[in-house]
Design a protein around this motif. Structure first.
Motif, short mmCIF file in Angstrom:
data_model
loop_
_atom_site.label_atom_id
_atom_site.label_comp_id
_atom_site.label_asym_id
_atom_site.label_seq_id
_atom_site.Cartn_x
_atom_site.Cartn_y
_atom_site.Cartn_z
N TYR A 132 0.84 -1.20 0.00
CA TYR A 132 0.00 0.00 0.00
C TYR A 132 0.87 1.25 0.00
O TYR A 132 0.63 2.20 -0.76
CB TYR A 132 -0.93 -0.02 1.22
CG TYR A 132 -2.06 0.98 1.15
CD1 TYR A 132 -3.30 0.59 0.70
CD2 TYR A 132 -1.88 2.30 1.54
CE1 TYR A 132 -4.35 1.50 0.64
CE2 TYR A 132 -2.92 3.21 1.48
CZ TYR A 132 -4.16 2.81 1.03
OH TYR A 132 -5.18 3.71 0.96
N ARG A 157 -6.50 -3.47 -4.56
CA ARG A 157 -6.88 -4.86 -4.77
C ARG A 157 -5.60 -5.68 -4.81
O ARG A 157 -4.74 -5.48 -5.68
CB ARG A 157 -7.65 -5.01 -6.08
CG ARG A 157 -8.36 -6.35 -6.17
CD ARG A 157 -9.31 -6.39 -7.36
NE ARG A 157 -8.81 -7.46 -8.23
CZ ARG A 157 -8.61 -7.35 -9.52
NH1 ARG A 157 -8.90 -6.24 -10.15
NH2 ARG A 157 -8.16 -8.36 -10.21
N TYR A 158 -5.45 -6.56 -3.82
CA TYR A 158 -4.31 -7.47 -3.78
C TYR A 158 -4.66 -8.68 -4.62
O TYR A 158 -5.62 -9.40 -4.33
CB TYR A 158 -4.02 -7.88 -2.34
CG TYR A 158 -3.66 -6.71 -1.44
CD1 TYR A 158 -2.38 -6.18 -1.42
CD2 TYR A 158 -4.62 -6.12 -0.61
CE1 TYR A 158 -2.05 -5.10 -0.61
CE2 TYR A 158 -4.30 -5.05 0.21
CZ TYR A 158 -3.01 -4.55 0.21
OH TYR A 158 -2.70 -3.49 1.01
N ILE A 159 -3.89 -8.92 -5.67
CA ILE A 159 -4.23 -9.97 -6.63
C ILE A 159 -3.39 -11.24 -6.41
O ILE A 159 -3.92 -12.34 -6.50
CB ILE A 159 -4.04 -9.44 -8.07
CG1 ILE A 159 -4.97 -8.24 -8.29
CG2 ILE A 159 -4.27 -10.53 -9.10
CD1 ILE A 159 -4.67 -7.43 -9.52
N HIS A 190 -8.38 2.82 -3.26
CA HIS A 190 -8.89 1.45 -3.16
C HIS A 190 -7.81 0.54 -3.73
O HIS A 190 -7.35 0.74 -4.86
CB HIS A 190 -10.19 1.29 -3.94
CG HIS A 190 -10.66 -0.13 -3.99
ND1 HIS A 190 -11.23 -0.77 -2.92
CD2 HIS A 190 -10.60 -1.05 -4.98
CE1 HIS A 190 -11.51 -2.02 -3.25
NE2 HIS A 190 -11.14 -2.21 -4.50
N ALA A 193 -1.02 -6.35 -7.83
CA ALA A 193 -1.91 -5.45 -7.09
C ALA A 193 -2.31 -4.29 -7.99
O ALA A 193 -1.57 -3.90 -8.89
CB ALA A 193 -1.24 -4.94 -5.82
N ASN A 194 -3.48 -3.75 -7.70
CA ASN A 194 -4.02 -2.61 -8.43
C ASN A 194 -4.50 -1.57 -7.41
O ASN A 194 -5.14 -1.93 -6.42
CB ASN A 194 -5.18 -3.07 -9.31
CG ASN A 194 -5.62 -1.99 -10.26
OD1 ASN A 194 -4.86 -1.56 -11.11
ND2 ASN A 194 -6.85 -1.55 -10.10
#
Length: 149
Positions: free
Chosen positions: A58, A90-92, A88, A135-136
């Motif tokens: 993050y 998103r952990y991929i 926001h 991640a995005n």
């Protein structure tokens, strides 16, 4: 100022004003007028699973967006206090090697800072391990006019 000097100055700014960036060993990699990439080694950012700690992910992505804002302000010759207004993540996939965070500048009018107005800029930061998206991060950065602007 050329891109190498800008990246060196950005790294110094991070380390002096955001101390966790130095501990994490965050390093700007590459910058052109519309793209910016940043990395950090896995070792100081590792968790108990031997992957990158989510908080480090993050932070790396936040610093990438913050850095893009700072670089664009330097190019535009304007000053502003940059803050993360909304994000926001998103952990991929787990990150098991040094990641590269990348963002692109879609264009924003930063000259409003000179008129005493805030600049609100949406940025998307993607974090890769090799060719794999891990991640995005969709964020809104705001630059507030400084007293000198």
């Amino acid at each position: 100022m050329d891109e190498t000097q800008l990246l060196k100055q950005l790294r110094q700014t991070w380390y002096q004003t955001i101390p966790v960036s130095e501990f994490m060993q965050v390093m700007p990699l590459d910058f052109s007028a519309d793209s910016f990439s940043v990395t950090a080694p896995l070792a100081p950012n590792i968790n108990l699973h031997q992957t990158m700690f989510a908080g480090s992910v993050y932070t790396l992505m936040t610093l990438t967006g913050w850095g893009m804002m700072w670089l664009q302000q330097q190019l535009a010759g304007v000053e502003g206090d940059i803050v993360l207004a909304d994000a926001h993540i998103r952990y991929i996939a787990p990150i098991s090697e040094a990641p590269v965070a990348r963002t692109h500048w879609a264009g924003a009018d930063l000259s409003v800072l000179q008129r005493g107005k805030r600049a609100r800029v949406p940025l998307t930061i993607e974090l890769y391990c090799g060719d794999k998206l891990c991640a995005n991060f969709d964020a809104i950065f705001v630059s507030l006019p400084t007293k000198n602007s």
